[in-house]
Design an enzyme around this catalytic site. Structure first.
Site, PDB file in Angstrom:
ATOM      1  N   HIS A  53       1.557   2.398   3.871  1.00 58.95           N
ATOM      2  CA  HIS A  53       0.701   3.617   4.220  1.00 58.95           C
ATOM      3  C   HIS A  53       0.832   4.119   5.464  1.00 58.95           C
ATOM      4  CE1 HIS A  53      -3.173   5.514   4.199  1.00 58.95           C
ATOM      5  NE2 HIS A  53      -3.311   5.032   2.993  1.00 58.95           N
ATOM      6  N   LYS A  64       1.225   9.584  -5.671  1.00 61.58           N
ATOM      7  CA  LYS A  64      -0.337   8.964  -5.557  1.00 61.58           C
ATOM      8  C   LYS A  64      -1.392  10.095  -6.068  1.00 61.58           C
ATOM      9  CE  LYS A  64      -3.307   7.413  -1.920  1.00 61.58           C
ATOM     10  NZ  LYS A  64      -3.506   6.849  -0.326  1.00 61.58           N
ATOM     11  N   ARG A  98      -7.777  -1.228  -6.383  1.00 61.44           N
ATOM     12  CA  ARG A  98      -8.219  -2.546  -5.860  1.00 61.44           C
ATOM     13  C   ARG A  98      -9.588  -3.043  -6.812  1.00 61.44           C
ATOM     14  NH1 ARG A  98      -5.319  -3.047  -0.969  1.00 61.44           N
ATOM     15  NH2 ARG A  98      -4.017  -1.156  -0.779  1.00 61.44           N
ATOM     16  N   HIS A 135     -11.078  -2.591   1.432  1.00 60.66           N
ATOM     17  CA  HIS A 135     -11.320  -1.006   1.135  1.00 60.66           C
ATOM     18  C   HIS A 135     -12.193  -0.757   0.035  1.00 60.66           C
ATOM     19  CE1 HIS A 135      -9.774   3.250   0.627  1.00 60.66           C
ATOM     20  NE2 HIS A 135     -10.809   3.247   1.519  1.00 60.66           N
ATOM     21  N   ASP A 191      -0.358  -0.792  -4.771  1.00 63.86           N
ATOM     22  CA  ASP A 191      -1.467   0.001  -5.471  1.00 63.86           C
ATOM     23  C   ASP A 191      -1.557   1.230  -6.071  1.00 63.86           C
ATOM     24  OD1 ASP A 191      -1.254   1.323  -2.991  1.00 63.86           O
ATOM     25  OD2 ASP A 191      -3.267   1.048  -2.358  1.00 63.86           O
ATOM     26  N   ASN A 192      -0.529   1.853  -5.748  1.00 68.72           N
ATOM     27  CA  ASN A 192      -0.181   3.388  -6.437  1.00 68.72           C
ATOM     28  C   ASN A 192       1.249   3.890  -5.811  1.00 68.72           C
ATOM     29  OD1 ASN A 192      -2.552   3.857  -4.225  1.00 68.72           O
ATOM     30  ND2 ASN A 192      -0.728   4.800  -3.705  1.00 68.72           N
ATOM     31  N   CYS A 224      -5.963   3.715  -4.004  1.00 66.43           N
ATOM     32  CA  CYS A 224      -6.239   2.377  -3.427  1.00 66.43           C
ATOM     33  C   CYS A 224      -7.449   1.887  -3.763  1.00 66.43           C
ATOM     34  CB  CYS A 224      -5.775   2.356  -2.022  1.00 66.43           C
ATOM     35  SG  CYS A 224      -7.011   3.743  -1.197  1.00 66.43           S
ATOM     36  N   ASP A 272       0.605  -1.113   0.071  1.00 69.30           N
ATOM     37  CA  ASP A 272      -0.029  -0.180  -0.071  1.00 69.30           C
ATOM     38  C   ASP A 272       0.881   1.235  -0.111  1.00 69.30           C
ATOM     39  OD1 ASP A 272      -2.084   1.481   0.121  1.00 69.30           O
ATOM     40  OD2 ASP A 272      -3.121   0.682   1.723  1.00 69.30           O
ATOM     41  N   ASP A 273       0.712   2.063  -1.003  1.00 73.04           N
ATOM     42  CA  ASP A 273       1.412   3.355  -1.073  1.00 73.04           C
ATOM     43  C   ASP A 273       3.015   3.388  -1.271  1.00 73.04           C
ATOM     44  OD1 ASP A 273      -1.091   4.354  -1.135  1.00 73.04           O
ATOM     45  OD2 ASP A 273      -0.608   5.610   0.732  1.00 73.04           O
ATOM     46  N   LYS A 280      -6.159  -5.721   3.966  1.00 66.64           N
ATOM     47  CA  LYS A 280      -7.109  -4.502   3.463  1.00 66.64           C
ATOM     48  C   LYS A 280      -7.893  -4.894   2.017  1.00 66.64           C
ATOM     49  CE  LYS A 280      -6.600   0.325   1.842  1.00 66.64           C
ATOM     50  NZ  LYS A 280      -5.557   1.233   1.566  1.00 66.64           N
TER      51      LYS A 280
END
Length: 521
Positions: free
Chosen positions: A218, A365, A80, A121, A323-324, A76, A38-39, A119
């Site tokens: 993240h 991001k 996803r 989300h 994810d990014n 995110c 994540d991130d 996660k």
């Protein structure tokens, strides 16, 4: 009569034997593990030029394939949604509807055991909760982020959360969890649960699909003291020096073309020499961020060891991506009184450290320049993928669904549970995994918060919401996006813009933009 009966019995036995053989052959379909962090920036891990200690991901790369041009959706929830459906995000939200089918649903219907740890989300209603959307088992976070040491912990200075009171929704299947043991840490817990699933599933005759979604790195910046200690003093030279170091390593590794110019410091990034914040606080932000990635890598090592212990390593495809790009936001503002790493504080890296995390690209991001939409992708499949290989073929997050469908030897449905399903936007990358040249997408599209982009072959048209105009780049000659060619190729700009607008109508983006009252000229 007896002869006929004997023949019939023999035919039935032969039929049963053939069915058993076919079932055994079917069960040889590969297990699939899809790991998403994540991130995380494009250059943060060792095999993509980073200094963070990631020996297990580096080993995955050494034993598998790395992509240099794999794209996500810059944030995110849209990434996803695209990952689990194979579709571009549809507007208005939610991005997961009943006219979409998930990887979990397709693979479960094809006989796979399915689990998600980490996660999600994408919602927690009956139409969006993972246990109702193809995952037989779920353990993790339904929200976007949480305290790593105590997901129910409510930070007094940052109260956003899907519960409305600032707390985060953590659950096992549909049962909410609000109490956590003293030594709890999400990265470890997600891995523990995933490992248990592998052990359980590997004892059966059916293949499995495991989606492991880490919240690291993240924010909030939370890490164990022993992991933070590894990086003490490592970032004393500042973000500009770090970016140059990573760029030099990437050039030597063949990840980037040395002819691409390294872009100037991002406008949101401070000058290290003129930075007004306490240096030790700035350094600690990056030290904790690195420790979070380090811990994730340790856990991936535990997961990979479990594959060998259970005897399923050779028949398991493992994919790893982010994810990014890294997050440059600072919820609540930059505050040196907030100490990175500790449970009680809600801190972030901010734009100055996000700047080198994305080396050599621009932005981060939510932006559609390469820094916002580029992700590392490592794929390991022993005996099927050439070890220590690199591909420069472009691919996109929408390609994950059709890839899993092909690996599972099944079909993407046109209807599911009485609902007509949207046709998939992605295309399988299995040919690339086999070392073949795949016919690329004619176009790839993006939009988020009035940042927009379309890629066609080597050409990329991108709009930055802050300057509100289209820019054109030749990614073969200039993937770092330093030379805008829009004025030299006005016809190409017009054609690519028209293609983007047609896509925007199809996905609902155009209607959303109309409601916002904004339009890039």
């Amino acid at each position: 009569m007896k002869l006929c009966t004997a023949l019939l019995l023999a035919l039935l036995l032969l039929s049963d034997f053939q069915s058993t053989v076919q079932a055994a052959e079917k069960d040889k379909r590969p297990n699939i593990i899809l790991i998403m962090c994540d991130d995380m920036g494009w250059s943060d891990i060792g095999c993509y030029g980073g200094e963070v200690q990631t020996p297990n991901l580096d080993r995955m790369a050494k034993e598998g394939l790395r992509f240099t041009q794999f794209y996500n959706n810059a944030v995110c929830w849209t990434t996803r949604a695209s990952l689990v459906t194979g579709l571009y995000p549809r507007y208005p939200r939610p991005h997961l509807n009943r006219n979409m089918v998930t990887i979990g649903e397709v693979l479960q219907q094809a006989g796979y055991q399915t689990a998600l740890s980490g996660k999600w989300h994408l919602g927690r209603t009956e139409s969006t909760h993972p246990v109702y959307r193809g995952f037989q088992d779920f353990y993790g976070l339904l929200d976007g982020c949480c305290n790593f040491f105590d997901p129910y912990y409510r930070d007094p200075k940052f109260k956003r959360g899907i519960t409305g009171d600032g707390s985060r929704f953590f659950a096992e299947n549909t049962t909410r969890i609000t109490e956590f043991p003293e030594n709890f840490y999400t990265t470890d817990a997600f891995t523990d649960h995933a490992i248990q699933e592998i052990k359980t599933y590997s004892e059966t005759d059916k293949p499995f699909f495991l989606h492991l979604c880490y919240t690291a790195p993240h924010y909030p910046l939370h890490a164990k003291p022993k992991d933070i200690a590894k990086y003490k003093g490592r970032y004393a030279a500042g973000w500009e020096t770090l970016r140059n170091e990573r760029y030099q390593r990437q050039s030597k590794m063949g990840l980037v073309d040395p002819s691409w110019k390294l872009p100037a410091r991002d406008p949101e990034s401070a000058d290290w020499e003129q930075d007004k914040y306490p240096r030790d606080w700035q350094e600690r932000r990056m030290e904790v961020y690195a420790a979070m990635i380090d811990c994730m890598d340790q856990n991936i090592g535990r997961l990979m060891a479990t594959l060998k212990e259970t005897g399923v390593d050779d028949n398991t495809v493992v994919m790893f991506l982010s994810d990014n790009g890294p997050d440059a936001s600072e919820p609540g503002g930059a505050n040196p009184e907030q100490i990175p790493g500790l449970k009680e504080y809600y801190t972030t890296c901010g734009p100055s450290w996000a700047f080198p995390q994305n080396t050599p690209f621009r932005r981060f991001k939510t932006w559609m320049h390469e820094g916002g939409i580029s992700t590392p992708l490592i794929v390991r499949w022993p005996g099927k993928i050439q070890a220590d290989s690199l591909t420069r073929q472009p691919a996109h997050i929408i390609d994950v669904m059709p890839t899993c469908v092909e690996l599972a030897e099944t079909e993407y449905p046109t209807t599911f549970q009485a609902h007509k399903i949207l046709p998939v936007d992605g295309k399988s990358i299995v040919p690339i995994l086999r070392g073949e040249t795949r016919k690329p997408h004619a176009s790839l599209f993006w939009e988020l918060r009035n940042n927009q982009a379309v890629r066609q072959g080597k050409w990329k048209l991108v709009a930055d919401r802050t300057i509100n105009r289209w820019e054109l780049y030749d990614l073969e000659q200039d993937r770092t996006e330093t030379k805008n060619l829009a004025s030299e190729y006005p016809d190409r700009v017009a054609q690519m813009k028209a293609d983007w607008l047609q896509w925007a109508e199809k996905t609902g983006v155009a209607q959303q933009k109309h409601q916002r009252g904004k339009q890039v000229p």
